[in-house]
Design a protein around this motif. Structure first.
Motif, PDB file in Angstrom:
ATOM      1  N   GLY A  71       0.701  -1.235  -0.039  1.00 21.12           N
ATOM      2  CA  GLY A  71       0.028   0.033   0.145  1.00 21.12           C
ATOM      3  C   GLY A  71       0.909   1.156  -0.182  1.00 21.12           C
ATOM      4  N   ARG A  72       2.211   1.278  -0.340  1.00 22.37           N
ATOM      5  CA  ARG A  72       2.942   2.353  -0.282  1.00 22.37           C
ATOM      6  C   ARG A  72       3.091   2.552  -1.687  1.00 22.37           C
ATOM      7  N   TYR A  73       3.705   3.837  -1.815  1.00 19.22           N
ATOM      8  CA  TYR A  73       4.186   4.316  -3.261  1.00 19.22           C
ATOM      9  C   TYR A  73       5.119   3.326  -3.792  1.00 19.22           C
ATOM     10  N   PHE A  74       6.254   3.376  -2.853  1.00 16.71           N
ATOM     11  CA  PHE A  74       7.582   2.299  -2.998  1.00 16.71           C
ATOM     12  C   PHE A  74       8.009   1.942  -1.809  1.00 16.71           C
ATOM     13  N   ALA A  75       8.618   0.841  -1.738  1.00 14.94           N
ATOM     14  CA  ALA A  75       9.266   0.287  -0.481  1.00 14.94           C
ATOM     15  C   ALA A  75       9.958  -0.756  -0.979  1.00 14.94           C
ATOM     16  N   THR A  76      11.090  -1.322  -0.215  1.00 15.53           N
ATOM     17  CA  THR A  76      11.685  -2.580  -0.470  1.00 15.53           C
ATOM     18  C   THR A  76      11.332  -3.274   0.589  1.00 15.53           C
ATOM     19  N   ASN A  77      11.441  -4.850   0.387  1.00 15.30           N
ATOM     20  CA  ASN A  77      11.095  -5.803   1.481  1.00 15.30           C
ATOM     21  C   ASN A  77      12.037  -5.929   2.572  1.00 15.30           C
ATOM     22  N   PHE A  78      13.348  -5.473   2.231  1.00 17.61           N
ATOM     23  CA  PHE A  78      14.253  -5.545   3.257  1.00 17.61           C
ATOM     24  C   PHE A  78      15.248  -4.362   3.049  1.00 17.61           C
ATOM     25  N   ASP A  79      16.244  -4.229   3.844  1.00 13.07           N
ATOM     26  CA  ASP A  79      17.171  -3.026   3.778  1.00 13.07           C
ATOM     27  C   ASP A  79      17.668  -2.632   2.561  1.00 13.07           C
ATOM     28  N   PRO A  80      16.998  -1.581   2.063  1.00 10.01           N
ATOM     29  CA  PRO A  80      16.988  -0.820   0.756  1.00 10.01           C
ATOM     30  C   PRO A  80      18.507  -1.014   0.427  1.00 10.01           C
ATOM     31  N   GLU A  81      19.639  -0.990   1.105  1.00 12.50           N
ATOM     32  CA  GLU A  81      21.056  -0.757   0.955  1.00 12.50           C
ATOM     33  C   GLU A  81      21.370  -2.286   0.279  1.00 12.50           C
ATOM     34  N   ILE A  82      20.958  -3.263   0.822  1.00 10.05           N
ATOM     35  CA  ILE A  82      21.179  -4.578   0.264  1.00 10.05           C
ATOM     36  C   ILE A  82      20.332  -5.060  -0.666  1.00 10.05           C
ATOM     37  N   ASN A  83      18.947  -4.490  -0.675  1.00  6.93           N
ATOM     38  CA  ASN A  83      18.082  -4.876  -1.595  1.00  6.93           C
ATOM     39  C   ASN A  83      18.617  -4.369  -2.979  1.00  6.93           C
ATOM     40  N   PHE A  84      18.919  -3.004  -3.142  1.00  7.17           N
ATOM     41  CA  PHE A  84      19.431  -2.428  -4.346  1.00  7.17           C
ATOM     42  C   PHE A  84      20.660  -3.020  -4.902  1.00  7.17           C
ATOM     43  N   ARG A  85      21.557  -3.266  -4.067  1.00  7.89           N
ATOM     44  CA  ARG A  85      22.878  -3.799  -4.291  1.00  7.89           C
ATOM     45  C   ARG A  85      22.639  -5.276  -5.397  1.00  7.89           C
ATOM     46  N   GLU A  86      21.687  -5.965  -4.940  1.00 13.90           N
ATOM     47  CA  GLU A  86      21.286  -7.281  -5.904  1.00 13.90           C
ATOM     48  C   GLU A  86      21.190  -6.920  -7.309  1.00 13.90           C
ATOM     49  N   PHE A  87      20.798  -5.450  -7.536  1.00 22.86           N
ATOM     50  CA  PHE A  87      20.157  -5.547  -8.860  1.00 22.86           C
ATOM     51  C   PHE A  87      20.979  -4.266  -9.713  1.00 22.86           C
ATOM     52  N   THR A  88      22.025  -3.897  -9.024  1.00 22.19           N
ATOM     53  CA  THR A  88      22.991  -2.736  -9.595  1.00 22.19           C
ATOM     54  C   THR A  88      24.039  -3.512 -10.408  1.00 22.19           C
ATOM     55  N   GLY A  89      24.410  -4.540 -10.194  1.00 25.51           N
ATOM     56  CA  GLY A  89      25.602  -4.970 -10.678  1.00 25.51           C
ATOM     57  C   GLY A  89      24.962  -5.975 -12.124  1.00 25.51           C
ATOM     58  N   GLN A  90      26.051  -6.755 -12.586  1.00 26.79           N
ATOM     59  CA  GLN A  90      25.577  -7.700 -13.708  1.00 26.79           C
ATOM     60  C   GLN A  90      24.955  -8.797 -13.075  1.00 26.79           C
ATOM     61  N   VAL A  91      24.023  -9.534 -13.897  1.00 27.71           N
ATOM     62  CA  VAL A  91      23.346 -10.655 -13.708  1.00 27.71           C
ATOM     63  C   VAL A  91      24.144 -11.788 -14.174  1.00 27.71           C
ATOM     64  N   TRP A  92      24.635 -12.670 -13.048  1.00 30.28           N
ATOM     65  CA  TRP A  92      25.219 -13.767 -13.275  1.00 30.28           C
ATOM     66  C   TRP A  92      24.270 -15.065 -13.255  1.00 30.28           C
ATOM     67  N   SER A  93      24.283 -15.817 -14.460  1.00 30.20           N
ATOM     68  CA  SER A  93      23.357 -17.097 -14.534  1.00 30.20           C
ATOM     69  C   SER A  93      24.545 -18.082 -14.860  1.00 30.20           C
ATOM     70  N   TRP A  94      24.038 -19.529 -14.719  1.00 28.21           N
ATOM     71  CA  TRP A  94      24.872 -20.422 -15.233  1.00 28.21           C
ATOM     72  C   TRP A  94      24.154 -21.179 -16.390  1.00 28.21           C
ATOM     73  N   GLN A  95      24.666 -21.022 -17.300  1.00 26.76           N
ATOM     74  CA  GLN A  95      23.833 -21.661 -18.664  1.00 26.76           C
ATOM     75  C   GLN A  95      24.914 -22.453 -19.499  1.00 26.76           C
ATOM     76  N   ASN A  96      24.377 -23.553 -19.847  1.00 28.72           N
ATOM     77  CA  ASN A  96      25.468 -24.564 -20.647  1.00 28.72           C
ATOM     78  C   ASN A  96      26.771 -24.885 -19.911  1.00 28.72           C
ATOM     79  N   SER A  97      26.797 -24.989 -18.597  1.00 30.39           N
ATOM     80  CA  SER A  97      27.952 -25.299 -17.514  1.00 30.39           C
ATOM     81  C   SER A  97      28.929 -24.096 -17.679  1.00 30.39           C
ATOM     82  N   LYS A  98      28.423 -22.553 -18.205  1.00 21.93           N
ATOM     83  CA  LYS A  98      29.479 -21.668 -18.094  1.00 21.93           C
ATOM     84  C   LYS A  98      28.821 -20.350 -17.491  1.00 21.93           C
ATOM     85  N   TRP A  99      29.538 -19.501 -17.018  1.00 21.66           N
ATOM     86  CA  TRP A  99      28.984 -18.426 -16.315  1.00 21.66           C
ATOM     87  C   TRP A  99      28.671 -17.385 -17.610  1.00 21.66           C
TER      88      TRP A  99
END
Lengths: 413, 413
Positions: A185-213
């Motif tokens: 019900g708020r305009y915007f909020a993060t569900n846990f510490d914004p500092e940690i939350n945003f850090r998750e999405f500011t770098g590159q996205v690593w995934s493991w595909q065909n056995s490679k990063w």
């Protein structure tokens, strides 16, 4: 058989952990909670008493602690007689708390990977940067250290291990999907510490595909998911802890993590990031004040804990495993649905904190019982999933599975 | 006949003013420029020399000045022998600089209304809060003080006065429209000091309708305009200085100001405002640092002056007057189109700074010539428009008019 628990961190997850420990103190013994701000610990203790959550009469005490100070943490562990430490403080503390555990022999549990405040999104696999460097040290001292024992990472790793072992001859891919279909019900909020939350999405996205990063940009890759209870949901390929252990430990060629975001969330995030307001590097105002923009954003956003009373709706978090069974393509989706309002009524926190905190207590119970007291460092998928899923069923996070078009509960014996 | 000019403020507009003064120094005499940061003045002087802009050999000097310090400003006016002060510093300085002018007898020119840093969007009419309280004082000391002599406010006020007098028997409405159809190529930037820029849009929107003050929210009311050169443009009812003088001085029942905003601008603005990041009230970070969010936003945004080299496209700013002529409905749109690249090539600033700075120099030239040396406080619509429009034609801001379907230049004799 270990007992007496020291919980480090008094945020939303700490609140859940202490409530759940209290509900199980006949098995866990004394309960201690420590934070830089002792008043936060005292508020949690008051809420435990308010809900009459202590199962049996026993110690429940608050302590002031800077957990970056290893010597102080060692003293507190000794003073409290804690044999199990549940670290749900900031991700910046993990290595210090682990050091204190190694020194005292107290078992260590955390729910998220260690982070260096000055670095974002380091080289994969992330666990190799800090945690796994200390595997030998744990082995030598016979220390039980369970890494990433929240929901994701944590329960989803166990789901993956359980499904791979139980239903597949060969596994092609593991996709973890995390959808929060709740509304605060708020305009915007993060569900846990914004500092940690945003850090998750500011770098590159690593995934493991065909056995490679493989590296992508945030919000670059998305996929529609049709999930139990929460229905059709769009989720984005996101960098996340569990990809960095599952890929290395289960020998599966594709491991990806998908997180649901509303268009509104993405818009606000994009504006803030594009303007440089999510930067952890200090800037200087015209008046000469040096300040980290991200800390200012954190200060204007709602305190995640304040969202709990109004939070409604459900989360659905699960692991989709795809591969072969008896020579035919097979898939299984192992998942849990949690409810924000129910979580609040039970422990005074919203569903995101609930799903993160309850599994850490399940892990503590398995250390107390000896089932997971493995006397070495382990990620959750290296440990037997059955007792964990049984504890989770009992503690309020029941496991279900969709397989061959059938949706049914999982009750491992 | 007054001469020697002291320019206060060394931002983008100051740059334009100094260049234009230099181009006309055979009429204006010595040119001095003062700012808290003397290096900014020196950079402007260097750019004048680089473009060889001084019409004739003459003084061009930089000074360090905190213009909130009236005594220091008085000393500098006396020391430089300036008889005309052009104040294009922060809007917070106006009343201090006016005091120094009253004390020394130097004519005063500004381009925007006085603001109190702690207040946003005060009671209308805004001029009555500060400026007009000092009318009698100016009258008594015979001081020429010309308020709001930029483009808007300023030129558009003169357009209104000129059109009302020349083409109408009765005027029903004055609508000022400000469209910047330029592109600076950045993700987001403001065209002048973000702190002042955002303050314009964070309060309520005052307009003068049916001879009454009417309040709206920002971005609540919009209208499509089909304008010369820039074409079809959406503009929003916006609070602006000139509404607060034209409504009181010309006796017209409807005076409104419309500003063009892209959807992208509105989105970024809305996110920042909704999060509380445009607040001028200090907040405290988790680390205890006290900081004004708006000043942090200002620090991360591009310096408006840095936009100039890449700025392309045109502005169209004008005044639409509607009423009756010879018993029939009549309308006239008096306007100017300016070009960002041309402005940069001539004076090293973008078009927004150019349109704001050139009129102040036109006003200075009319004080120097005596035509506007009225020895009292006056808003631009209280002064004869013809000599002003002639100067503007000469200085690079030619006036055009659309009337009876005909678009033609205005060259008042």
């Amino acid at each position: 058989m270990k007992k007496n628990v020291l919980v480090i961190g008094a945020g939303g997850v700490g609140q859940v952990v202490v409530h759940k420990c209290a509900q199980n103190n006949e098995l866990l013994g004394d309960i201690h909670i420590a934070s830089r701000t002792v008043e936060k610990c005292q508020r949690i203790i008051a809420s435990v008493h308010e809900k009459n959550a202590l199962k049996t009469h026993g110690a429940l005490q608050a302590h002031a602690l800077d957990a970056l100070d290893v010597a102080a943490t060692v003293r507190l562990i000794k003073q409290t007689g804690a044999q199990i430490v549940i670290n749900v403080g900031s991700s910046f503390l993990n290595m210090s708390v682990l050091s204190a555990c190694i020194e005292t022999g107290a078992a260590y549990i955390d729910t998220a990977i260690h982070e260096d405040p000055a670095k974002i999104c380091e080289t994969p696999p992330w666990y190799a940067n800090y945690e796994w460097k200390r595997r030998a040290e744990c082995e030598r001292s016979g220390l039980t250290a369970i890494l990433g024992a929240g929901f994701d990472p944590g329960v989803v790793n166990s789901y993956a291990k359980f499904a791979c072992d139980s239903y597949f001859d060969r596994v092609q891919s593991i996709d973890i999907v995390d959808i929060n279909a709740g509304r605060h019900g708020r305009y915007f909020a993060t569900n846990f510490d914004p500092e940690i939350n945003f850090r998750e999405f500011t770098g590159q996205v690593w995934s493991w595909q065909n056995s490679k990063w493989t590296s992508n940009k945030m919000f670059e890759v998305s996929r529609e998911w049709n999930l139990p209870v929460v229905g059709l949901q769009k989720a984005y390929l996101t960098g996340h802890d569990e990809v960095h252990s599952l890929s290395q430990l289960l020998g599966v060629p594709n491991v990806r993590f998908w997180m649901g975001f509303s268009d509104h969330y993405i818009n606000v995030f994009t504006v803030l990031k594009s303007l440089g307001l999510l930067s952890e590097q200090p800037i200087r105002t015209a008046e000469g004040l040096q300040v980290v923009p991200l800390k200012v954003v954190k200060a204007v956003l709602p305190d995640p804990a304040s969202l709990a009373p109004d939070y409604e709706g459900k989360t659905c978090i699960g692991t989709l495993v795809e591969g072969e069974r008896a020579g035919k393509p097979h898939q299984a989706f192992v998942y849990n649905v949690a409810d924000h309002k129910q979580a609040y009524q039970e422990v005074g926190s919203q569903g995101i904190s609930y799903t993160a905190g309850v599994p850490a207590v399940a892990a503590a119970l398995l250390i107390a019982s000896g089932e997971w007291d493995v006397r070495r460092m382990a990620n959750v998928e290296e440990l037997p999933p059955q007792p964990f899923l049984r504890q989770l069923n009992r503690l309020g996070l029941p496991t279900r599975i969709v397989q061959n078009g059938l949706d049914s509960p999982v009750d491992p014996v």
